[in-house]
Design a protein around this motif. Structure first.
Motif, PDB file in Angstrom:
ATOM      1  N   PHE A   1       5.182  -6.963  -7.686  1.00 53.39           N
ATOM      2  CA  PHE A   1       5.697  -8.047  -7.462  1.00 53.39           C
ATOM      3  C   PHE A   1       6.593  -8.064  -6.095  1.00 53.39           C
ATOM      4  CE2 PHE A   1       9.088 -11.352  -7.566  1.00 53.39           C
ATOM      5  CZ  PHE A   1       8.517 -12.555  -7.241  1.00 53.39           C
ATOM      6  N   THR A   2       7.648  -7.179  -6.014  1.00 56.73           N
ATOM      7  CA  THR A   2       8.386  -6.894  -4.853  1.00 56.73           C
ATOM      8  C   THR A   2       7.747  -6.562  -3.725  1.00 56.73           C
ATOM      9  OG1 THR A   2      10.408  -6.497  -6.281  1.00 56.73           O
ATOM     10  CG2 THR A   2      10.569  -5.952  -3.993  1.00 56.73           C
ATOM     11  N   TYR A   3       6.469  -5.590  -3.817  1.00 57.00           N
ATOM     12  CA  TYR A   3       5.888  -4.958  -2.590  1.00 57.00           C
ATOM     13  C   TYR A   3       4.895  -6.074  -2.163  1.00 57.00           C
ATOM     14  CZ  TYR A   3       2.302  -2.291  -0.299  1.00 57.00           C
ATOM     15  OH  TYR A   3       1.416  -1.885   0.586  1.00 57.00           O
ATOM     16  N   LYS A   4       4.701  -7.007  -2.805  1.00 58.52           N
ATOM     17  CA  LYS A   4       3.957  -8.342  -2.400  1.00 58.52           C
ATOM     18  C   LYS A   4       4.918  -9.015  -1.349  1.00 58.52           C
ATOM     19  CE  LYS A   4       1.120 -12.123  -4.143  1.00 58.52           C
ATOM     20  NZ  LYS A   4       0.659 -13.109  -5.236  1.00 58.52           N
ATOM     21  N   LEU A   5       6.002  -9.331  -2.030  1.00 59.28           N
ATOM     22  CA  LEU A   5       7.125  -9.872  -1.276  1.00 59.28           C
ATOM     23  C   LEU A   5       7.143  -9.286   0.205  1.00 59.28           C
ATOM     24  CD1 LEU A   5      10.348 -10.793  -3.267  1.00 59.28           C
ATOM     25  CD2 LEU A   5       8.919 -12.199  -2.195  1.00 59.28           C
TER      26      LEU A   5
END
Length: 253
Positions: free
Chosen positions: A143-147
């Motif tokens: 999820f954070t990588y997508k951010l």
């Protein structure tokens, strides 16, 4: 003077929403009651909406928020729209209200749809034996990588600002407290710096670094070392502030 902006899906609830704003201090149910900001929930149009009241700004900031910079409420709304456009979850943005006088901004409110979440990121820190913890951390890393890949630097990426909904073997992550963001290309150092506020243990850092390296082009050792360094530096800085504050208060007595 009052400025109200609502998402077109909620324009038909304008009168009801303004009623809640007008009687914010006496109606609604507390969600959080902080020193700076207060969030209350209201039943409006068959839905539960959360209304966040931001602390009344001091004189200089009041002028700034009226004339030079967007209010926290407006930024929260606009950033939520950007997140949704990037397919990143946040409580649906309903709108915002700003009250001003001749001097500047006097009060502001951000309205969003209530999310029934199962837990927030804090439990993963406080309970190392939390069910399926490692898998949740891996999915949180995705999820954070997508951010980061969407050039979103969420400056308040702290434990209380990620709500988690369990959906079978999948976990959905919702960002809240959105008014501090930067939209910029992020190198690996800045990406790992973005995770420093999460107060991660060494085990959590290893899990996150392993997953981040696996789904990106970055080598594990580089990811791990940068994340460990930024996390430890942040903890030392916060703990030193707490120590100096306790020392000052003790001396004051």
């Amino acid at each position: 003077m009052q400025n109200i902006y609502l998402h077109n899906k909620y324009e038909h609830l304008k009168i009801d929403i303004l009623e809640c704003i007008t009687h914010f201090n006496t109606k609604g149910n507390y969600v959080t009651k902080g020193e700076r900001n207060v969030i209350k929930s209201f039943k409006i149009g068959g839905e539960t909406l959360n209304v966040k009241s931001f602390k009344t700004p001091k004189l200089i900031n009041s002028f700034v928020y009226k004339h030079l910079r967007k209010s926290k409420a407006k930024r929260s709304f606009e950033y939520a729209i950007k997140l949704i456009d990037c397919n990143i979850s946040t409580p649906f943005p309903v709108g915002y209200v700003e009250n001003t006088n001749a001097s500047g901004l006097t009060s502001s409110y951000y309205i969003s749809k209530h999310v029934d979440y199962d837990f927030d990121f804090r439990v993963l820190i406080h309970n190392p034996l939390f069910s399926n913890r490692d898998e949740i951390l891996r999915q949180f890393t995705q999820f954070t990588y997508k951010l980061h890949e969407n050039n979103i630097n969420f400056l308040d990426h702290s434990p209380g600002n990620t709500l988690i909904v369990e959906n079978g073997s999948k976990y959905d992550f919702y960002l809240i407290d959105l008014n501090r963001m930067q939209f910029e290309t992020m190198d690996l150092e800045k990406r790992m710096e973005n995770l420093k506020r999460l107060w991660l243990s060494k085990k959590m850092i290893r899990i996150i670094a392993t997953e981040y390296a696996e789904i990106s082009e970055y080598p594990f050792e580089e990811v791990y070392n940068l994340l460990l360094q930024s996390s430890q530096d942040f903890k030392r800085r916060i703990n030193r502030k707490k120590y100096l504050k306790r020392k000052y208060l003790k001396k004051k007595k």
